[in-house]
Scaffold this motif. Structure first.
Motif, mmCIF file in Angstrom:
data_model
loop_
_atom_site.group_PDB
_atom_site.id
_atom_site.type_symbol
_atom_site.label_atom_id
_atom_site.label_comp_id
_atom_site.label_asym_id
_atom_site.label_seq_id
_atom_site.Cartn_x
_atom_site.Cartn_y
_atom_site.Cartn_z
ATOM 1 N N LYS A 131 0.833 -1.205 0.000
ATOM 2 C CA LYS A 131 0.000 0.000 0.000
ATOM 3 C C LYS A 131 0.865 1.252 0.000
ATOM 4 O O LYS A 131 0.540 2.251 -0.655
ATOM 5 N N PHE A 132 1.974 1.203 0.730
ATOM 6 C CA PHE A 132 2.896 2.342 0.716
ATOM 7 C C PHE A 132 3.474 2.539 -0.681
ATOM 8 O O PHE A 132 3.572 3.672 -1.172
ATOM 9 N N VAL A 133 3.875 1.447 -1.324
ATOM 10 C CA VAL A 133 4.451 1.539 -2.668
ATOM 11 C C VAL A 133 3.429 2.102 -3.654
ATOM 12 O O VAL A 133 3.733 2.987 -4.457
ATOM 13 N N LYS A 134 2.208 1.592 -3.569
ATOM 14 C CA LYS A 134 1.191 2.009 -4.536
ATOM 15 C C LYS A 134 0.695 3.428 -4.289
ATOM 16 O O LYS A 134 0.617 4.240 -5.229
ATOM 17 N N TYR A 135 0.380 3.731 -3.031
ATOM 18 C CA TYR A 135 -0.249 5.012 -2.734
ATOM 19 C C TYR A 135 0.712 6.042 -2.149
ATOM 20 O O TYR A 135 0.647 7.224 -2.509
ATOM 21 N N GLY A 136 1.600 5.617 -1.238
ATOM 22 C CA GLY A 136 2.526 6.563 -0.615
ATOM 23 C C GLY A 136 3.531 7.119 -1.603
ATOM 24 O O GLY A 136 3.616 8.339 -1.826
#
Length: 488
Positions: A131-136
């Motif tokens: 989620k960090f990779v995709k959104y952050g």
């Protein structure tokens, strides 16, 4: 999303990982941990502007990079509050496995948030790496594409720290590796705060085998080292398992079902192939093994899951693991006629590709070997070096080269039994050297065996074996290497 950033050529790639030595190495340098590192100076070096921190959090919370696009209002709010928007030299984000390290995981998380602010410290229970990779990271890329120079610089310079065990580090590396596939470079390098049991990946890159008892100050020192340390490269290896369809297997987190079976058709299997197969794949960074060591690890994990109160930290884990191994036939084989206790030679064929070779070559499985390990790093089983420090003459005679974590090779060795493994682990002798390989295929045949045990990077599972059809395990190097910050 196409990359709008430069490559990795500006980063130094000169540091080479090394084997860990004694326990004192884990404590070396921690006596004065944190002394001489000013908190305010460290914060200026690693803390992103508040509006970027809020933008990252907003994108993750709403699962939408567009939620952070309106950076103008966030920036104006910060300016109205008199908040400095100057970019740090080495912006950091930290992931913490708060369940690692006994009770210390949550304490380390709170200490990090005190030093850096809550927005740059993620608890893995709440925010997963993908989620960090995709959104952050996606939010920084979107802001940069919209002309925000601070977001562009933050995305180019960002580094990631992971506080946890080797499994947690591998989880994060795997998620960051998706950036290569998506063309979203540069890929952030990773530093480690070791909170696990073995911490072999941490040891290999100079972060030590355990976290300091003086951990409140050591956290500060670790963040400083993460911000200034040189960057190493690390090979990662994809494991593809092909087995008869219909078999029930409880997969570890590191393996996922896949519809695409990647078994190399250039190598003809000895046994019949079923019409329908099930396929799974995953990635490891340290080792893959099959045999008795994986069986002991599987039993230990089952015991720990059933009675979590037994294991409250790394030392307790190691004591229980050692005691449990003595009950599994690893040291004393109660009945040599039991097929479950024979050597792997009865069920296993090994083919390899040597470095820069395209043809498969079958190699012999030594008799009486009950565990075979494919090792990528110089550390195994809490800092041991089972491959050994071999002389130049021996390497030349066997056709081996000195191993490195980025050489595109796995070291394959065998362990005969618990006593043999014990002498190997205290480095009185080396393991049974089998080969070095750039690709490996294991063909496991059932017969009297109904199951085998496998593990990769400390995650064991029970692999069912079919009476009529073989199970294949194929290991190939991932094209893109991972980036690790040296802690030395």
């Amino acid at each position: 999303m196409d990359s709008i950033f430069g490559g990795e050529s500006t980063r130094a790639m000169t540091t080479t990982p090394r084997p860990s030595s004694s326990m004192m190495d884990s404590f070396r340098g921690y006596v004065l941990a944190g002394i001489g590192i000013e908190k305010e100076e460290l914060q200026r070096r690693i803390t992103m502007p508040k509006y970027l921190r809020l933008a990252i959090r907003r994108a993750i919370n709403f699962k939408d990079v567009e939620a952070a696009v309106d950076s103008t209002s966030l920036l104006l709010d910060c300016e109205d509050e008199g908040v400095d928007v100057e970019m740090p030299e080495a912006p950091l984000v930290v992931f913490v496995n708060s369940r690692s390290g006994g009770r210390h995981g949550a304490e380390v998380r709170d200490r990090l948030r005190h030093l850096m602010g809550e927005e740059q410290v993620f608890d893995l229970r709440d925010v997963k790496p993908d989620k960090f990779v995709k959104y952050g990271l996606g939010s920084l890329e979107q802001l940069a594409a919209n002309g925000d120079p601070c977001a562009k610089e933050a995305r180019e310079k960002i580094r990631v720290v992971v506080a946890g065990g080797d499994g947690t580090v591998g989880w994060l590396l795997g998620s960051l590796g998706e950036l290569n596939k998506q063309g979203r470079e540069p890929v952030p390098p990773v530093a480690v705060i070791p909170l696990g049991t073995g911490n072999d990946l941490s040891r290999s890159f100079g972060w030590g085998g355990s976290f300091s008892f003086n951990w409140k100050y050591a956290v500060k020192r670790s963040l400083h080292r993460a911000s200034v340390g040189p960057i190493c490269r690390l090979d990662s290896w994809r494991v593809s398992i092909t087995m008869p369809a219909g078999e029930v297997v409880e997969l570890p987190y590191s393996l996922k079902p896949t519809e695409e079976c990647t078994l190399d058709q250039d190598l003809i299997a000895e046994g019949r192939l079923p019409e329908k197969v099930g396929c799974f794949d995953g990635v490891f960074y340290n080792y893959f093994s099959i045999g008795m060591d994986a069986q002991v690890a599987y039993g230990f994990h089952q015991l720990r899951n059933e009675r979590p109160n037994l294991a409250q930290g790394p030392i307790a884990n190691k004591l229980i693991y050692s005691g449990y191994s003595c009950t599994q036939g690893w040291f004393f084989t109660p009945c040599v006629s039991d097929p479950g206790l024979r050597g792997l030679k009865d069920i296993l064929r090994i083919h390899i590709k040597r470095l820069n070779c395209v043809k498969w070559e079958q190699i012999n499985v030594p008799p009486n070997v009950r565990s075979i390990v494919c090792l990528n790093l110089p550390n195994y089983a809490s800092g041991r070096n089972p491959w050994g420090n071999l002389t130049t003459e021996y390497l030349e005679r066997r056709g081996f080269v000195e191993p490195h974590a980025d050489d595109g090779l796995l070291e394959i060795f065998g362990l005969k039994h618990g006593w043999h493994a014990s002498f190997v682990m205290v480095e009185l002798i080396s393991a049974k050297h089998i080969a070095q390989a750039a690709a490996i295929r294991l063909e496991v045949r059932g017969g009297e065996w109904t199951q085998s045990f496998m593990q990769m990077d400390g995650e064991p599972w029970k692999q069912p074996l079919d009476q009529d059809y073989p199970t294949f395990v194929e290991i190939n190097r991932v094209p893109h290497q991972s980036l690790i910050i040296s802690g030395e």
